[in-house]
Design a protein around this motif. Structure first.
Motif, PDB file in Angstrom:
ATOM      1  N   ILE A   1      29.589  43.920  66.247  1.00 13.59           N
ATOM      2  CA  ILE A   1      28.998  45.254  66.191  1.00 13.59           C
ATOM      3  C   ILE A   1      28.627  45.658  67.613  1.00 13.59           C
ATOM      4  N   SER A   2      29.293  46.667  68.122  1.00 16.02           N
ATOM      5  CA  SER A   2      29.061  47.087  69.507  1.00 16.02           C
ATOM      6  C   SER A   2      27.864  48.032  69.590  1.00 16.02           C
ATOM      7  N   ASP A   3      27.354  48.197  70.814  1.00 16.97           N
ATOM      8  CA  ASP A   3      26.248  49.110  71.052  1.00 16.97           C
ATOM      9  C   ASP A   3      26.647  50.558  70.759  1.00 16.97           C
ATOM     10  N   ALA A   4      27.893  50.898  71.019  1.00 15.01           N
ATOM     11  CA  ALA A   4      28.344  52.269  70.750  1.00 15.01           C
ATOM     12  C   ALA A   4      28.273  52.578  69.264  1.00 15.01           C
ATOM     13  N   LEU A   5      28.645  51.602  68.414  1.00 12.88           N
ATOM     14  CA  LEU A   5      28.560  51.828  66.974  1.00 12.88           C
ATOM     15  C   LEU A   5      27.107  51.934  66.536  1.00 12.88           C
ATOM     16  N   ARG A   6      26.230  51.102  67.083  1.00 14.11           N
ATOM     17  CA  ARG A   6      24.816  51.160  66.716  1.00 14.11           C
ATOM     18  C   ARG A   6      24.211  52.515  67.096  1.00 14.11           C
ATOM     19  N   LYS A   7      24.577  53.050  68.244  1.00 15.19           N
ATOM     20  CA  LYS A   7      24.059  54.343  68.655  1.00 15.19           C
ATOM     21  C   LYS A   7      24.581  55.446  67.737  1.00 15.19           C
ATOM     22  N   ALA A   8      25.854  55.350  67.370  1.00 15.98           N
ATOM     23  CA  ALA A   8      26.421  56.374  66.476  1.00 15.98           C
ATOM     24  C   ALA A   8      25.749  56.344  65.109  1.00 15.98           C
ATOM     25  N   VAL A   9      25.432  55.132  64.593  1.00 14.64           N
ATOM     26  CA  VAL A   9      24.768  55.020  63.286  1.00 14.64           C
ATOM     27  C   VAL A   9      23.322  55.489  63.393  1.00 14.64           C
ATOM     28  N   GLY A  10      22.651  55.174  64.503  1.00 16.22           N
ATOM     29  CA  GLY A  10      21.244  55.511  64.668  1.00 16.22           C
ATOM     30  C   GLY A  10      20.973  57.004  64.708  1.00 16.22           C
ATOM     31  N   LYS A  11      22.019  57.794  64.996  1.00 18.92           N
ATOM     32  CA  LYS A  11      21.816  59.238  65.027  1.00 18.92           C
ATOM     33  C   LYS A  11      21.619  59.833  63.637  1.00 18.92           C
ATOM     34  N   ASP A  12      21.978  59.082  62.596  1.00 19.81           N
ATOM     35  CA  ASP A  12      21.757  59.495  61.204  1.00 19.81           C
ATOM     36  C   ASP A  12      22.369  60.875  60.949  1.00 19.81           C
ATOM     37  N   THR A  13      23.692  60.932  61.139  1.00 20.53           N
ATOM     38  CA  THR A  13      24.404  62.194  60.930  1.00 20.53           C
ATOM     39  C   THR A  13      24.748  62.426  59.474  1.00 20.53           C
ATOM     40  N   GLY A  14      24.492  61.440  58.630  1.00 19.16           N
ATOM     41  CA  GLY A  14      24.828  61.551  57.219  1.00 19.16           C
ATOM     42  C   GLY A  14      26.252  61.143  56.916  1.00 19.16           C
ATOM     43  N   LYS A  15      26.993  60.719  57.931  1.00 17.63           N
ATOM     44  CA  LYS A  15      28.358  60.266  57.751  1.00 17.63           C
ATOM     45  C   LYS A  15      28.465  58.803  58.164  1.00 17.63           C
ATOM     46  N   VAL A  16      29.524  58.176  57.679  1.00 17.76           N
ATOM     47  CA  VAL A  16      29.746  56.785  58.078  1.00 17.76           C
ATOM     48  C   VAL A  16      30.484  56.786  59.423  1.00 17.76           C
ATOM     49  N   SER A  17      30.214  55.758  60.218  1.00 22.19           N
ATOM     50  CA  SER A  17      30.859  55.585  61.524  1.00 22.19           C
ATOM     51  C   SER A  17      31.746  54.346  61.465  1.00 22.19           C
ATOM     52  N   LEU A  18      32.947  54.444  62.018  1.00 22.41           N
ATOM     53  CA  LEU A  18      33.911  53.350  61.965  1.00 22.41           C
ATOM     54  C   LEU A  18      34.296  52.911  63.371  1.00 22.41           C
ATOM     55  N   GLN A  19      34.630  51.640  63.468  1.00 23.36           N
ATOM     56  CA  GLN A  19      35.049  51.084  64.756  1.00 23.36           C
ATOM     57  C   GLN A  19      35.931  49.857  64.508  1.00 23.36           C
ATOM     58  N   PRO A  20      37.146  49.783  65.129  1.00 24.71           N
ATOM     59  CA  PRO A  20      37.975  48.569  65.021  1.00 24.71           C
ATOM     60  C   PRO A  20      37.303  47.408  65.749  1.00 24.71           C
ATOM     61  N   VAL A  21      37.371  46.221  65.167  1.00 23.42           N
ATOM     62  CA  VAL A  21      36.767  45.027  65.759  1.00 23.42           C
ATOM     63  C   VAL A  21      37.727  43.860  65.611  1.00 23.42           C
ATOM     64  N   ARG A  22      37.409  42.764  66.306  1.00 23.72           N
ATOM     65  CA  ARG A  22      38.146  41.516  66.182  1.00 23.72           C
ATOM     66  C   ARG A  22      37.225  40.479  65.567  1.00 23.72           C
ATOM     67  N   ILE A  23      37.721  39.765  64.551  1.00 20.63           N
ATOM     68  CA  ILE A  23      36.900  38.813  63.795  1.00 20.63           C
ATOM     69  C   ILE A  23      37.428  37.407  64.051  1.00 20.63           C
ATOM     70  N   GLU A  24      36.521  36.517  64.429  1.00 21.95           N
ATOM     71  CA  GLU A  24      36.865  35.110  64.597  1.00 21.95           C
ATOM     72  C   GLU A  24      36.807  34.433  63.233  1.00 21.95           C
ATOM     73  N   LYS A  25      37.942  33.847  62.812  1.00 24.32           N
ATOM     74  CA  LYS A  25      38.008  33.249  61.482  1.00 24.32           C
ATOM     75  C   LYS A  25      38.870  32.000  61.540  1.00 24.32           C
ATOM     76  N   ASP A  26      38.234  30.842  61.285  1.00 21.04           N
ATOM     77  CA  ASP A  26      38.928  29.547  61.277  1.00 21.04           C
ATOM     78  C   ASP A  26      39.699  29.315  62.577  1.00 21.04           C
ATOM     79  N   GLY A  27      39.073  29.648  63.691  1.00 22.09           N
ATOM     80  CA  GLY A  27      39.719  29.438  64.986  1.00 22.09           C
ATOM     81  C   GLY A  27      40.743  30.496  65.338  1.00 22.09           C
ATOM     82  N   ARG A  28      40.952  31.495  64.501  1.00 21.92           N
ATOM     83  CA  ARG A  28      41.905  32.564  64.772  1.00 21.92           C
ATOM     84  C   ARG A  28      41.151  33.885  64.909  1.00 21.92           C
ATOM     85  N   THR A  29      41.792  34.788  65.581  1.00 23.83           N
ATOM     86  CA  THR A  29      41.223  36.122  65.745  1.00 23.83           C
ATOM     87  C   THR A  29      41.988  37.085  64.843  1.00 23.83           C
TER      88      THR A  29
END
Length: 578
Positions: free
Chosen positions: A178-206
């Protein structure tokens, strides 16, 4: 204490310098190793490229198939890349819209659970935690992802509500994603959902993922942030499968196209190779060779045309060969038949020549002219007989031990009186050619007489040099004059029979116009050659090159000559002697 501290610091500095030096040594060694690897790789590439370059130059089939495969591969790569990008965008857009809708629905469901509770003092901490658990279960039940969904509910910063809830997160929630940019976008409480592509570490793979954030208003607890992380590994697997399928299909298509191209090109190349082989056989003298004709297509038409041309050329060659044989037989027969009357004329002419002083002056002069012309006629007849023997391939060498430098010395001494009468300084330089060789001395003398005599004839009272030099493979004798010279077109015809560069020039030593042609034949009999350089106003140079061993082919000369359009200062031995 200060002294001890200074000593310790010095020791630490010394210790630190050691690893630096060692690391530098390792770096130099590493650079040396990588340099060797690069040189070895370049050497392997050069070795692998040579056969490919050879096939590219020599094989039309290989070149055609290679060009077709390369262009097809480029087209497949471009089309495949475009198709893959389009599929990826469509798959991602569909999954993104689905996730956005699910997240918005889950947020509404969770907010409804909190709104249904009684707000105010009656809502205690326990009830809030129960509502939080219910909302969490409702959110997870309203989100579906084949790869799994992670959830976290966190309190927004700067909240002053009297009650608070602990942060709730699933065990595998990737908080670092969860990046700081996403947290700032959510904190504005615009009433909409905010989306952001991320990379997930899973079983040694990304793996790829998509993080969605929204806000929840909890009675008596303030604003909280809801984060959902969706695992998109299933979509990535689908794209990998599509990419692999496209790659395998592209490779299979390229192999198929290469096979089809090779078959199509083979239909054209094989007849061309047959025509080339037939033309080589015809050039080697097998005039009865022809191209097989099959069918009535363009290749068959080409074969019939080629065979017709070969028939016409064969007939012409046969006619010319017959005419040449008749001409050679005529020259030989006439030359032999003229010997008997010429001998009689010579005997009578000698008697008249010996008695010329007893005749009247006009009759005596006629006897002298008759004697001179009879001698010239004898020379012409001897040259004609020699030419006829060359044409009939009835000439044989009579080798004997000969020292080329000594032979050249004899010829120079023989022509020195003639050179002095012509005002020419006849020079001899022999830095080489002092070894004994097996040569036909009579024929080599005849070559040198022709070359030296012509140099004196065209020397224009300037010095003439005769140079003998040698190397490990050959012996060369050069005759250079600095007279009128010849243009390139005349130098190319100088060995033709009965040809003179300037027929109007007065000759002082006679000649039949066959001397250089016979000289070239004598040189070829020895396995040697005669090279010529000449330029108008700069003189001419003839170089006779003879191999030391009859089994060695003469490819270079101990006295090299430049091209006809280049200047020439004479043989190196003459320049060094000057």
């Amino acid at each position: 204490m200060p002294s001890g501290a200074g000593t310790a610091a010095t020791g630490a500095a010394t210790t630190a310098s050691g690893p630096v030096t060692t690391a530098s040594g390792r770096g130099a060694s590493g650079r040396g190793g990588s340099g060797r690897v690069r040189r070895r790789l370049r050497r392997w590439l050069r070795r692998g490229w040579r056969p490919v370059a050879y096939l590219w130059r020599r094989s039309l089939m290989f070149r055609s198939v290679a060009i077709t495969v390369m262009t097809t591969g480029l087209a497949i790569a471009i089309i495949g890349t475009a198709v893959m990008i389009s599929i990826s965008n469509n798959v991602y857009a569909q999954r993104r819209d689905q996730i956005e809708a699910e997240s918005a629905r889950a947020t509404i469901v969770a907010q409804g659970i909190f709104d249904a509770a009684t707000a105010g003092e009656d809502t205690n901490q326990t009830e809030l935690e129960t509502l939080q658990n219910e909302a969490q279960q409702a959110i997870l039940s309203n989100t579906t992802s084949p790869g799994g969904t992670s959830l976290a509910i966190e309190r927004s910063p700067d909240q002053t509500a009297p009650q608070s809830l602990q942060t709730v997160a699933t065990p595998d929630f990737p908080d670092a994603a969860i990046s700081d940019a996403l947290r700032k976008a959510v904190g504005k409480d615009t009433g909409k959902v905010s989306l952001q592509p991320v990379r997930i570490e899973k079983d040694g793979r990304t793996e790829p993922g998509l993080a969605v954030g929204s806000t929840l208003q909890i009675p008596s607890a303030g604003q909280y942030e809801l984060y959902l992380v969706y695992d998109l590994s299933d979509a990535q697997q689908t794209l990998d499968f599509v990419s692999q399928t496209l790659s395998i299909g592209g490779v299979a298509l390229m192999v198929l196209i290469a096979l089809v191209t090779s078959l199509v090109v083979r239909l054209v190349v094989v007849p061309i190779r047959g025509a080339a082989e037939t033309s080589r056989k015809i050039a080697a003298g097998r005039l009865d060779e022809r191209i097989p004709v099959r069918g009535n297509d363009d290749i068959a038409t080409l074969a019939r045309s080629f065979n017709g041309m070969a028939d016409a050329v064969s007939r012409q060659i046969t006619q010319l060969a017959e005419l040449s044989r008749v001409q050679q037989r005529f020259v030989s027969d006439v030359s032999h038949e003229l010997r008997t009357p010429l001998t009689t004329i010579r005997l009578a002419g000698d008697m008249l020549y010996d008695s010329r002083h007893a005749f009247e002056p006009s009759v005596g002069r006629s006897a002298e002219l008759l004697h001179t012309q009879v001698e010239r006629f004898e020379l012409l007849l001897a040259d004609l007989l020699e030419i006829s023997r060359f044409d009939a391939q009835a000439v044989q060498l009579d080798p004997e031990p000969v020292i080329p430098a000594a032979l050249a010395t004899d010829i120079v001494d023989e022509f020195r009186p003639l050179a002095e009468r012509a005002g020419i300084d006849l020079q001899l330089v022999t830095p080489g050619g002092h070894t004994t060789m097996q040569l036909d001395a009579k024929r080599v003398r005849r070559i040198l007489r022709n070359l030296v005599g012509n140099a004196i004839e065209h020397g224009d009272a300037r010095p003439v040099q005769v140079v003998v030099d040698s190397d490990a493979r050959s012996v060369a004798i050069a005759v250079r004059d600095q007279g009128i010279g010849m243009p390139p077109e005349d130098a190319a015809r100088v060995f033709d029979r009965f040809w003179r560069a300037d027929p109007s020039r007065k000759r002082t030593i006679g000649g039949t116009g066959l001397g250089l042609a016979i000289s070239l034949g004598d040189a070829n009999l020895h396995g040697g050659r005669i090279d010529v350089w000449s330029r108008p106003g700069e003189g001419s140079t003839f170089v006779l090159t003879l191999p030391r061993n009859e089994r060695v082919e003469v490819t270079t000369s101990a006295i090299p000559l430049p091209e006809l359009d280049e200047s020439y200062d004479g043989p190196r031995a003459v320049r060094e002697d000057d």
